[in-house]
Scaffold this motif. Structure first.
Motif, mmCIF file in Angstrom:
data_model
loop_
_atom_site.group_PDB
_atom_site.id
_atom_site.type_symbol
_atom_site.label_atom_id
_atom_site.label_comp_id
_atom_site.label_asym_id
_atom_site.label_seq_id
_atom_site.Cartn_x
_atom_site.Cartn_y
_atom_site.Cartn_z
ATOM 1 N N THR A 148 0.817 -1.206 0.000
ATOM 2 C CA THR A 148 0.000 0.000 0.000
ATOM 3 C C THR A 148 0.855 1.264 0.000
ATOM 4 O O THR A 148 0.534 2.241 -0.684
ATOM 5 C CB THR A 148 -0.954 0.010 1.199
ATOM 6 N N PHE A 149 1.968 1.262 0.750
ATOM 7 C CA PHE A 149 2.845 2.434 0.754
ATOM 8 C C PHE A 149 3.446 2.629 -0.639
ATOM 9 O O PHE A 149 3.540 3.759 -1.133
ATOM 10 C CB PHE A 149 3.949 2.271 1.789
ATOM 11 N N ALA A 151 2.123 1.795 -3.446
ATOM 12 C CA ALA A 151 1.090 2.287 -4.353
ATOM 13 C C ALA A 151 0.840 3.777 -4.163
ATOM 14 O O ALA A 151 0.502 4.489 -5.112
ATOM 15 C CB ALA A 151 -0.202 1.509 -4.135
ATOM 16 N N HIS A 152 1.015 4.275 -2.932
ATOM 17 C CA HIS A 152 0.803 5.702 -2.662
ATOM 18 C C HIS A 152 1.952 6.570 -3.165
ATOM 19 O O HIS A 152 1.749 7.615 -3.767
ATOM 20 C CB HIS A 152 0.642 5.926 -1.156
ATOM 21 N N PHE A 153 3.198 6.127 -2.907
ATOM 22 C CA PHE A 153 4.336 7.014 -3.109
ATOM 23 C C PHE A 153 5.305 6.581 -4.209
ATOM 24 O O PHE A 153 6.157 7.362 -4.618
ATOM 25 C CB PHE A 153 5.112 7.168 -1.791
ATOM 26 N N HIS A 154 5.230 5.311 -4.646
ATOM 27 C CA HIS A 154 6.090 4.803 -5.715
ATOM 28 C C HIS A 154 7.570 5.118 -5.445
ATOM 29 O O HIS A 154 8.251 5.743 -6.280
ATOM 30 C CB HIS A 154 5.671 5.382 -7.068
ATOM 31 N N TRP A 164 3.749 15.211 3.916
ATOM 32 C CA TRP A 164 2.546 14.434 4.160
ATOM 33 C C TRP A 164 2.405 14.081 5.635
ATOM 34 O O TRP A 164 3.373 13.645 6.272
ATOM 35 C CB TRP A 164 2.586 13.140 3.358
ATOM 36 N N LEU A 166 1.216 11.613 8.523
ATOM 37 C CA LEU A 166 0.997 10.181 8.679
ATOM 38 C C LEU A 166 0.840 9.837 10.151
ATOM 39 O O LEU A 166 1.367 10.524 11.022
ATOM 40 C CB LEU A 166 2.190 9.373 8.146
ATOM 41 N N TYR A 198 -2.850 7.320 6.610
ATOM 42 C CA TYR A 198 -2.557 8.538 5.879
ATOM 43 C C TYR A 198 -3.503 9.652 6.305
ATOM 44 O O TYR A 198 -4.720 9.482 6.295
ATOM 45 C CB TYR A 198 -2.664 8.296 4.372
ATOM 46 N N SER A 207 -1.412 15.144 -0.203
ATOM 47 C CA SER A 207 -1.621 13.927 0.568
ATOM 48 C C SER A 207 -2.172 12.838 -0.319
ATOM 49 O O SER A 207 -2.940 13.115 -1.241
ATOM 50 C CB SER A 207 -2.606 14.206 1.709
ATOM 51 N N PRO A 208 -1.829 11.564 -0.071
ATOM 52 C CA PRO A 208 -2.469 10.488 -0.796
ATOM 53 C C PRO A 208 -3.974 10.540 -0.565
ATOM 54 O O PRO A 208 -4.415 10.880 0.533
ATOM 55 C CB PRO A 208 -1.859 9.222 -0.176
ATOM 56 N N SER A 295 -10.014 -2.318 -5.396
ATOM 57 C CA SER A 295 -9.606 -1.528 -6.557
ATOM 58 C C SER A 295 -9.599 -2.442 -7.777
ATOM 59 O O SER A 295 -8.975 -3.509 -7.742
ATOM 60 C CB SER A 295 -8.213 -0.928 -6.345
#
Length: 307
Positions: A148-149, A151-154, A164, A166, A198, A207-208, A295
């Motif tokens: 998941t991290f 996917a948010h920040f690549h 951001w 957290l 997040y 922010s994500p 998703s």
């Protein structure tokens, strides 16, 4: 010869070590190859929970703290390679912080530089599951938070910078100082990170996005439901998604504590002709609510749903 065993027997000799190279911040750390993945060496057993003391980590009682408080802890005079320093390294901490920057390091960790509102920094790390033995008690949380991290920040080899907010949960850990970006004076870290929540962003970055309600998401309609709901302790629950046949869907479930169910696997599944796909897990926590998210994508279309 140094032997590192991860998952299936994987023995790597000392001749396989190489230097990770110095970053602009001066970081210089040895790594070892485990298959195609570069993994760390220093205190790696403790960092990933494959040490003999890992089961002594009290994951049932999360201690709320702050960057300021953790930085004030006395630094140990000796750092054992395969044993934990009590009580810090057997404690799970939760704190609110600002993520200033993140990247993937040479040892495949996601390196997070955290700050408080006073500008004090410390590090948190999310190891690659490929570098973590399957017997680690943290492996399920690591699989989820890494996915998941990412996917948010690549994160990549270059810094992703922002501002951001957290809430982050992880195991206390004392590292060696070797020029790490954002290192605390006592080299305290959260390593590994077990959960990330997040929050809203502030100036200097975005922010994500928070989980969304059922949406068409570019014309792909997705809906989701959990049965039974609520889920009682000891029951098996099923998350079902409904969308177009042929779509590929992934799922996540997070308890209100910030942790995913240990038995949940939200890996991608392809929707069949029935238009539904589902994932099941065992409810091992008492009195805990949570959020499930699905998703899906089909060609250029995508959509999400939460319940």
């Amino acid at each position: 010869m140094l032997v590192l065993a991860l998952g299936a027997a994987s023995i790597v000799g000392a001749n396989h070590f190489r230097s990770a190279g110095a970053s602009p911040e001066g970081e210089h750390e040895q790594i070892v190859r485990v298959g195609a993945t570069a993994c760390g060496v220093e205190r790696w057993w403790v960092k990933t929970g494959i040490d003999a003391d890992a089961r002594k980590v009290d994951t049932k009682h999360v201690v709320s703290t702050s960057i300021y408080a953790l930085r004030r802890l006395p630094a140990p005079s000796y750092l054992p390679q395969r044993n934990r320093i009590r009580p810090v390294e057997t404690t799970v901490y939760k704190l609110s912080a600002i993520l200033l920057r993140t990247k993937m390091e040479a040892d495949s960790d996601y390196h997070l530089v955290l700050s408080d509102t006073g500008g004090r920094t410390m590090i948190a790390e999310i190891p690659s599951p490929a570098c973590v033995g399957s017997w680690s008690p943290f492996i399920h949380q690591l699989n989820y938070v890494r996915r998941t991290f990412g996917a948010h920040f690549h994160p990549s080899v270059d810094w992703v910078r922002g501002h951001w907010k957290l809430t982050i949960t992880g195991v206390g850990f004392f590292d060696f100082k070797h020029g790490q970006s954002g290192v605390a004076p006592n080299a305290i870290e959260l390593h590994p990170v077990l959960a990330v929540r997040y929050g809203s962003g502030s100036s200097g970055g975005s922010s994500p996005p928070p989980p969304s309600k059922p949406t068409s998401g570019g014309s792909l309609k997705v809906s989701a439901s959990v049965s039974p709901n609520p889920v009682a302790y000891g029951q098996y629950a099923t998350l079902t998604a409904r969308t177009s046949a042929g779509a590929s869907c992934t799922a996540s479930v997070v308890y209100s504590t910030g942790y995913p169910p240990r038995s949940f696997d939200g890996s991608a599944q392809t929707v069949g002709s029935s238009g539904t796909v589902s994932w099941s897990w065992h409810m091992e926590s008492k009195g805990t609510s949570g959020t499930a998210r699905v998703s899906c994508s089909l060609g250029s279309r995508s959509g999400t749903a939460t319940t």
